[in-house]
Design a protein around this motif. Sequence first.
Motif, mmCIF file in Angstrom:
data_model
loop_
_atom_site.group_PDB
_atom_site.id
_atom_site.type_symbol
_atom_site.label_atom_id
_atom_site.label_comp_id
_atom_site.label_asym_id
_atom_site.label_seq_id
_atom_site.Cartn_x
_atom_site.Cartn_y
_atom_site.Cartn_z
ATOM 1 N N ALA A 60 -28.040 67.944 -28.904
ATOM 2 C CA ALA A 60 -27.772 67.336 -27.808
ATOM 3 C C ALA A 60 -27.177 66.925 -26.979
ATOM 4 N N ASP A 61 -27.706 66.148 -25.692
ATOM 5 C CA ASP A 61 -26.545 65.150 -24.746
ATOM 6 C C ASP A 61 -27.758 64.882 -23.481
ATOM 7 N N MET A 62 -26.533 63.451 -23.326
ATOM 8 C CA MET A 62 -27.334 62.840 -22.347
ATOM 9 C C MET A 62 -26.752 63.140 -21.044
ATOM 10 N N GLY A 63 -25.623 64.144 -20.875
ATOM 11 C CA GLY A 63 -25.032 63.844 -19.425
ATOM 12 C C GLY A 63 -24.022 62.424 -19.052
ATOM 13 N N LEU A 64 -23.673 62.307 -20.015
ATOM 14 C CA LEU A 64 -22.147 60.961 -19.823
ATOM 15 C C LEU A 64 -21.195 60.901 -20.538
ATOM 16 N N ALA A 65 -19.905 60.307 -20.191
ATOM 17 C CA ALA A 65 -18.640 60.318 -21.098
ATOM 18 C C ALA A 65 -18.549 58.515 -21.419
ATOM 19 N N VAL A 66 -18.697 58.313 -22.624
ATOM 20 C CA VAL A 66 -17.786 56.793 -22.755
ATOM 21 C C VAL A 66 -16.944 56.756 -23.441
ATOM 22 N N GLU A 67 -16.346 54.994 -22.996
ATOM 23 C CA GLU A 67 -14.962 55.076 -23.513
ATOM 24 C C GLU A 67 -15.416 53.286 -24.054
ATOM 25 N N GLU A 68 -14.130 53.594 -25.814
ATOM 26 C CA GLU A 68 -15.096 51.680 -25.987
ATOM 27 C C GLU A 68 -14.377 51.007 -25.158
ATOM 28 N N LEU A 69 -15.349 49.984 -25.479
ATOM 29 C CA LEU A 69 -14.424 48.396 -24.187
ATOM 30 C C LEU A 69 -13.317 48.361 -24.461
ATOM 31 N N TRP A 70 -13.015 47.817 -25.694
ATOM 32 C CA TRP A 70 -11.756 47.598 -24.882
ATOM 33 C C TRP A 70 -10.607 48.438 -25.032
ATOM 34 N N GLU A 71 -10.472 49.394 -25.121
ATOM 35 C CA GLU A 71 -9.698 50.302 -23.795
ATOM 36 C C GLU A 71 -9.621 49.962 -22.676
ATOM 37 N N LYS A 72 -10.048 49.226 -21.932
ATOM 38 C CA LYS A 72 -10.690 48.986 -20.709
ATOM 39 C C LYS A 72 -9.611 48.036 -20.140
ATOM 40 N N PRO A 91 -26.488 47.351 -33.481
ATOM 41 C CA PRO A 91 -25.101 47.321 -32.310
ATOM 42 C C PRO A 91 -24.201 48.140 -32.608
ATOM 43 N N VAL A 92 -23.872 49.004 -31.025
ATOM 44 C CA VAL A 92 -22.252 50.061 -30.910
ATOM 45 C C VAL A 92 -21.033 48.977 -30.622
ATOM 46 N N ARG A 93 -20.333 49.614 -31.559
ATOM 47 C CA ARG A 93 -18.677 49.132 -30.621
ATOM 48 C C ARG A 93 -17.966 50.814 -30.465
ATOM 49 N N PHE A 94 -18.545 51.598 -31.817
ATOM 50 C CA PHE A 94 -17.200 52.595 -31.975
ATOM 51 C C PHE A 94 -18.195 54.084 -31.181
ATOM 52 N N ARG A 95 -16.771 55.153 -30.744
ATOM 53 C CA ARG A 95 -17.197 55.748 -29.819
ATOM 54 C C ARG A 95 -18.644 56.640 -30.505
ATOM 55 N N ASP A 96 -18.449 56.777 -32.224
ATOM 56 C CA ASP A 96 -18.704 58.253 -32.831
ATOM 57 C C ASP A 96 -20.525 57.669 -33.701
ATOM 58 N N GLN A 97 -20.278 56.128 -33.674
ATOM 59 C CA GLN A 97 -21.643 55.785 -33.518
ATOM 60 C C GLN A 97 -22.447 56.185 -32.613
ATOM 61 N N LEU A 98 -22.546 55.882 -31.272
ATOM 62 C CA LEU A 98 -23.544 56.418 -30.724
ATOM 63 C C LEU A 98 -23.393 58.108 -30.690
ATOM 64 N N LEU A 99 -22.772 59.082 -30.863
ATOM 65 C CA LEU A 99 -22.821 60.316 -30.463
ATOM 66 C C LEU A 99 -23.131 61.366 -31.777
ATOM 67 N N ARG A 100 -22.499 60.498 -33.228
ATOM 68 C CA ARG A 100 -23.364 60.839 -34.503
ATOM 69 C C ARG A 100 -24.638 60.595 -34.743
ATOM 70 N N LEU A 101 -25.486 59.879 -34.321
ATOM 71 C CA LEU A 101 -26.218 59.803 -33.683
ATOM 72 C C LEU A 101 -27.012 60.665 -32.708
ATOM 73 N N MET A 102 -26.787 60.452 -31.214
ATOM 74 C CA MET A 102 -27.460 61.561 -30.868
ATOM 75 C C MET A 102 -27.191 62.941 -30.801
ATOM 76 N N ARG A 103 -25.756 63.439 -31.745
ATOM 77 C CA ARG A 103 -26.121 65.196 -32.182
ATOM 78 C C ARG A 103 -27.560 65.096 -32.983
ATOM 79 N N THR A 104 -27.302 64.453 -34.350
ATOM 80 C CA THR A 104 -28.829 64.508 -35.178
ATOM 81 C C THR A 104 -30.464 64.234 -34.356
ATOM 82 N N ARG A 105 -30.219 64.025 -33.724
ATOM 83 C CA ARG A 105 -31.906 64.531 -33.035
ATOM 84 C C ARG A 105 -31.598 65.798 -31.912
ATOM 85 N N PRO A 106 -32.622 66.381 -32.080
ATOM 86 C CA PRO A 106 -32.832 67.840 -31.299
ATOM 87 C C PRO A 106 -33.470 67.741 -29.274
#
Length: 208
Positions: free
Chosen positions: A97-109, A153-168
């Motif tokens: 599954a995918d949402m069609g976006l790329a993200v960066e952790e805010l502290w990287e900016k 709450p999410v702060r890290f990239r993996d938190q979002l992506l791991r949850l996304m990839r567990t869903r069909p």
Amino acid sequence: FLVGSPLYRHGTVTPGWVARNETTFEYVDERYIEVLPVAGLSARGASGGAWVNERGEVVGVQSSMMSLREIPQGLLFAAPLHAVRDLLHSRTDAVAADMGLAVEELWEKPPEVIREYPASTRGLYVAAVVEDGPAAQAGLAVGSVITAVEGRPVRFRDQLLRLMRTRPPGGTLRLTVITREAAGPRQVTVRLVPLKEVQQRTREGGKK
């Protein structure tokens, strides 16, 4: 050890060291892939080679590497063993599954970008959005910040992506989002689609 044939040098064995005990996600070729980071160096052309431990057991398959201006940075990425097992068992292409976006952790900016958001903001900065993809259709744009997923709450990239990839594909994710323009957070529901569909839209967008 990586067993492979980089640049047609057959049967080479290259040492490496586990750089992280769990998998993470890397943005490669405009898509997120799950990888096991390995510290080491390898020439190009070793992709597809087996990573084996000291007992000769396969632990992953070489996938890609971290590079800066085409210069390797000493971090290799291996496809995790569970992905290889799934492929051998199903004998079909993986469906993610995918949402069609790329993200960066805010502290990287840079600091000047972080200051555009309310003080103490934590979250994921939307760095790219696929034209007419699920995220774009839900109203997300570059500069949006995702602060929570399904109320957590999410702060890290993996938190979002791991949850996304567990869903069909066909499911949804509820995101809490803030923008520079809005006075406060808003709730956005994004429909998940097959990764292949997002890749097709990316290719079509690049042809325009």
